[in-house]
Design an enzyme around this catalytic site. Structure first.
Site, PDB file in Angstrom:
ATOM      1  N   GLU A  24      -1.841  -9.359  -1.317  1.00  0.00           N
ATOM      2  CA  GLU A  24      -3.281  -9.519  -1.100  1.00  0.00           C
ATOM      3  C   GLU A  24      -4.061  -9.321  -2.392  1.00  0.00           C
ATOM      4  O   GLU A  24      -5.019 -10.051  -2.676  1.00  0.00           O
ATOM      5  CB  GLU A  24      -3.747  -8.536  -0.023  1.00  0.00           C
ATOM      6  CG  GLU A  24      -3.211  -8.890   1.362  1.00  0.00           C
ATOM      7  CD  GLU A  24      -3.441  -7.792   2.378  1.00  0.00           C
ATOM      8  OE1 GLU A  24      -3.903  -8.099   3.481  1.00  0.00           O
ATOM      9  OE2 GLU A  24      -3.145  -6.611   2.075  1.00  0.00           O
ATOM     10  N   GLU A  53       3.445  -6.246   6.985  1.00  0.00           N
ATOM     11  CA  GLU A  53       2.773  -5.197   7.753  1.00  0.00           C
ATOM     12  C   GLU A  53       3.199  -5.160   9.212  1.00  0.00           C
ATOM     13  O   GLU A  53       3.194  -4.098   9.844  1.00  0.00           O
ATOM     14  CB  GLU A  53       1.247  -5.376   7.668  1.00  0.00           C
ATOM     15  CG  GLU A  53       0.643  -5.074   6.303  1.00  0.00           C
ATOM     16  CD  GLU A  53       0.622  -6.277   5.378  1.00  0.00           C
ATOM     17  OE1 GLU A  53      -0.071  -6.212   4.350  1.00  0.00           O
ATOM     18  OE2 GLU A  53       1.301  -7.291   5.673  1.00  0.00           O
ATOM     19  N   ALA A  69       0.843  -1.189   0.000  1.00  0.00           N
ATOM     20  CA  ALA A  69       0.000   0.000   0.000  1.00  0.00           C
ATOM     21  C   ALA A  69       0.884   1.247   0.000  1.00  0.00           C
ATOM     22  O   ALA A  69       2.106   1.173   0.185  1.00  0.00           O
ATOM     23  CB  ALA A  69      -0.915  -0.007   1.216  1.00  0.00           C
ATOM     24  N   GLY A  88      -0.232  -5.248   0.524  1.00  0.00           N
ATOM     25  CA  GLY A  88      -1.420  -5.127  -0.314  1.00  0.00           C
ATOM     26  C   GLY A  88      -1.228  -5.718  -1.692  1.00  0.00           C
ATOM     27  O   GLY A  88      -2.197  -6.170  -2.322  1.00  0.00           O
TER      28      GLY A  88
END
Length: 258
Positions: A112, A132, A65, A109
């Site tokens: 994911e 993370e 992200a 992300g």
């Protein structure tokens, strides 16, 4: 005008989507996901498109992200905005198959997002991870949920709790990756796989995707019934008649997607 964050191309019956933030290793932001969702919905609604490929570049599929944008956010900021909802959540409702073609980093992300796709074809330089924990948070876009379903609890715990990366050999062995190919052939292989899918009967393809996904979302008995009913339903299509007639006549079927 600023350049698109997601490049969109059509290759025959395949929709190709390329993340386009190379300076930040395709870091994901709300703007990126909104563009991606718009493009995917358009392909999903287009009867001339039978499958999609989502990719990045040789250095990164998506390296996570946009941390720079998130660093100063508070709990209320993310809660009130319901961050990682809306268009982020919409991606998992795309009905046509989506292949992730992953080279380089697929982290946080990015990992994911690859898992939201229906399967992953990875280049030999691909690296996956959920780092993370190193930022004082946890995965928020399915990393603690989809990853255990893909690789099992032990390996998912290892990756999520340590924040380490795994290379493509480990990722394929663990079941996260469907195929591993040379970097220079990644897009070619992914598009070829999508072309094969797009050549099939779309009702069958879409019901097959729904049925496999149902295996992770309900009990075995309910999933078997769902599969059973979809199998029955396809006998009401023209494509079932054509497919079986072509098999008996020893020729290639001419599916009309109806």
């Amino acid at each position: 005008m600023s350049e698109s964050l997601v490049k969109v191309e059509v290759r025959g019956r395949v929709g190709l989507l390329t993340l386009n933030r190379p300076k930040v290793l395709n870091a994901l932001s709300n703007a990126v996901i909104t563009e991606l969702a718009v493009a995917m919905r358009a392909f999903d609604a287009d009867e001339n498109i039978g499958a999609m490929v989502l990719t990045g570049n040789e250095k990164a599929f998506a390296a996570g992200a946009d941390i720079g944008a998130m660093a100063q956010w508070s709990y209320l900021d993310v809660y009130k905005a319901d961050y990682i909802s809306g268009d982020w959540d919409a991606l998992r409702h795309i009905r046509k198959p989506v292949i992730a073609a992953v080279a380089g980093y697929a982290l946080g992300g990015g990992c994911e997002l690859a898992m939201v796709c229906d399967f992953i074809i990875a280049a030999e330089n691909a690296k996956f991870g959920q780092p993370e924990i190193n930022l004082g948070v946890i995965p928020g876009y399915g990393g603690t949920q989809r990853l255990p379903r893909a690789v099992g609890k032990a390996k998912a715990m290892d990756l999520v709790l340590t924040g380490r990366m795994m290379d493509v050999v480990e990722a394929e062995r663990a079941g996260l990756v469907a195929r591993v190919v040379p970097v220079e052939r990644l897009l070619e292989e992914a598009i070829a796989a999508a072309e094969i899918i797009a050549s099939k009967s779309m009702p069958s393809v879409m019901m097959a995707k729904e049925s496999v996904n149902r295996a992770f979302e309900s009990s075995l008995a309910e999933s078997l019934l769902f599969e059973h009913r979809n199998f029955h339903a396809l006998f009401g299509t023209d494509d079932q008649k054509e497919g079986m007639r072509a098999f008996v006549e020893k020729r290639k079927p001419d599916f009309k997607n109806r």
